[in-house]
Design a protein around this motif. Structure first.
Motif, PDB file in Angstrom:
ATOM      1  N   UNK A 147      47.725  40.157  44.464  1.00 18.26           N
ATOM      2  CA  UNK A 147      47.900  41.611  44.502  1.00 18.26           C
ATOM      3  C   UNK A 147      47.247  42.188  45.756  1.00 18.26           C
ATOM      4  N   UNK A 148      47.965  43.084  46.427  1.00 16.47           N
ATOM      5  CA  UNK A 148      47.415  43.838  47.547  1.00 16.47           C
ATOM      6  C   UNK A 148      46.574  44.979  46.968  1.00 16.47           C
ATOM      7  N   UNK A 149      45.283  44.739  46.827  1.00 13.61           N
ATOM      8  CA  UNK A 149      44.417  45.689  46.139  1.00 13.61           C
ATOM      9  C   UNK A 149      44.287  46.994  46.911  1.00 13.61           C
ATOM     10  N   UNK A 150      44.204  46.903  48.221  1.00 13.52           N
ATOM     11  CA  UNK A 150      44.095  48.122  49.035  1.00 13.52           C
ATOM     12  C   UNK A 150      45.326  48.995  48.857  1.00 13.52           C
ATOM     13  N   UNK A 151      46.495  48.379  48.898  1.00 14.60           N
ATOM     14  CA  UNK A 151      47.734  49.130  48.691  1.00 14.60           C
ATOM     15  C   UNK A 151      47.816  49.717  47.301  1.00 14.60           C
ATOM     16  N   UNK A 152      47.359  48.945  46.301  1.00 12.14           N
ATOM     17  CA  UNK A 152      47.375  49.412  44.919  1.00 12.14           C
ATOM     18  C   UNK A 152      46.497  50.639  44.746  1.00 12.14           C
ATOM     19  N   UNK A 153      45.250  50.542  45.175  1.00  6.49           N
ATOM     20  CA  UNK A 153      44.325  51.653  44.954  1.00  6.49           C
ATOM     21  C   UNK A 153      44.698  52.887  45.769  1.00  6.49           C
ATOM     22  N   UNK A 154      45.355  52.681  46.915  1.00  8.70           N
ATOM     23  CA  UNK A 154      45.785  53.845  47.706  1.00  8.70           C
ATOM     24  C   UNK A 154      46.903  54.605  46.991  1.00  8.70           C
ATOM     25  N   UNK A 155      47.565  53.954  46.053  1.00  2.74           N
ATOM     26  CA  UNK A 155      48.621  54.617  45.285  1.00  2.74           C
ATOM     27  C   UNK A 155      48.086  55.349  44.054  1.00  2.74           C
ATOM     28  N   UNK A 156      46.834  55.149  43.726  1.00  2.00           N
ATOM     29  CA  UNK A 156      46.256  55.880  42.605  1.00  2.00           C
ATOM     30  C   UNK A 156      46.226  57.379  42.938  1.00  2.00           C
ATOM     31  N   UNK A 157      46.481  58.201  41.941  1.00  2.00           N
ATOM     32  CA  UNK A 157      46.551  59.650  42.152  1.00  2.00           C
ATOM     33  C   UNK A 157      45.366  60.349  41.491  1.00  2.00           C
ATOM     34  N   UNK A 158      45.109  61.565  41.946  1.00  3.37           N
ATOM     35  CA  UNK A 158      44.067  62.400  41.358  1.00  3.37           C
ATOM     36  C   UNK A 158      44.704  63.422  40.412  1.00  3.37           C
ATOM     37  N   UNK A 209      39.749  39.163  41.276  1.00  6.34           N
ATOM     38  CA  UNK A 209      40.726  38.570  40.367  1.00  6.34           C
ATOM     39  C   UNK A 209      42.142  38.978  40.758  1.00  6.34           C
ATOM     40  N   UNK A 210      42.319  40.264  41.076  1.00  2.42           N
ATOM     41  CA  UNK A 210      43.641  40.728  41.494  1.00  2.42           C
ATOM     42  C   UNK A 210      44.079  40.033  42.785  1.00  2.42           C
ATOM     43  N   UNK A 211      43.148  39.896  43.713  1.00  2.08           N
ATOM     44  CA  UNK A 211      43.483  39.225  44.980  1.00  2.08           C
ATOM     45  C   UNK A 211      43.890  37.777  44.752  1.00  2.08           C
ATOM     46  N   UNK A 212      43.227  37.091  43.816  1.00  2.00           N
ATOM     47  CA  UNK A 212      43.597  35.702  43.502  1.00  2.00           C
ATOM     48  C   UNK A 212      45.007  35.624  42.928  1.00  2.00           C
ATOM     49  N   UNK A 213      45.423  36.716  42.270  1.00  2.00           N
ATOM     50  CA  UNK A 213      46.764  36.752  41.678  1.00  2.00           C
ATOM     51  C   UNK A 213      47.809  37.208  42.686  1.00  2.00           C
TER      52      UNK A 213
END
Length: 202
Positions: free
Chosen positions: A97-108, A91-95
């Motif tokens: 959104x660069x999903x790989x870039x987004x998730x790589x920015x998630x922090x722990x 869904x994000x890709x259809x909109x």
């Protein structure tokens, strides 16, 4: 409270700058140390910060937040697997959104801790040696109480002939395992040394 004029060295600091989240650092610090009387865990702070990043990315792509279940999408991306994660990514890709870039920015939670302690010089209240010793003693007293209760249960439950034949030694030892490196510590040891030797890197 420290101000926002700190070096942008850690991942969280870089993301605050990247997504123009001015003031978010102060909010993280206040929530962690419990300025309002209730502390927020590092894991919850990481999840909240990641959801903020997701919202920012959605807005950048012109996606209406009112038509998007942000929390559910984040949970699917971060903690989900299988169909839920696949649907969220598609869904994000259809909109756009660069999903790989987004998730790589998630922090722990470790990233949040590093940011708060290294860049904002934040620390939890009441972390003196006396406080640590009191908490360690509390754990040790609970261990001792558990031994007493267990011994009493054994003596009152097992048949007399079994107790006459065998002596049972009750050992209670609370162990803490570091999820980052797998090291195991006695709970009191971990508290007294102020955490794992590995420093809990991301």
């Amino acid at each position: 409270m420290s101000n926002e004029s700190h070096k942008r060295g850690t991942k969280v600091a870089r993301l605050i700058e990247k997504y123009d989240l001015s003031g978010r650092g102060a909010e993280l610090e206040a929530a962690w140390i419990g300025d309002d009387g209730e502390r927020t865990s590092l894991r919850d702070l990481a999840d909240e910060f990641n959801e903020t990043i997701l919202r920012s990315v959605l807005k950048e792509n012109g996606i209406s937040l009112s038509n998007f279940e942000v929390t559910g999408t984040y949970e699917a991306l971060r903690h989900g697997s299988g169909p839920d994660e696949t649907r969220a990514r598609r869904r994000l890709e259809r909109e756009g959104v660069n999903v790989v870039g987004l998730t790589s920015d998630f922090v722990t939670h470790q990233s949040v801790h590093t940011y708060l302690t290294d860049e904002r010089n934040a620390s939890l209240p009441d972390q003196s040696e006396d406080a640590v010793e009191r908490r360690t003693e509390t754990i040790e007293k609970l261990e001792g109480r558990t031994v007493v209760v267990t011994e009493a249960s054994i003596e009152s439950t097992l048949p007399d002939e079994e107790l006459d034949r065998v002596d049972y030694d009750v050992i209670v030892d609370v162990q803490v395992v570091c999820s980052a490196c797998g090291s195991t510590y006695d709970a009191g040891e971990l508290l007294r040394q102020g955490g794992c030797d590995c420093g809990n890197p991301e």
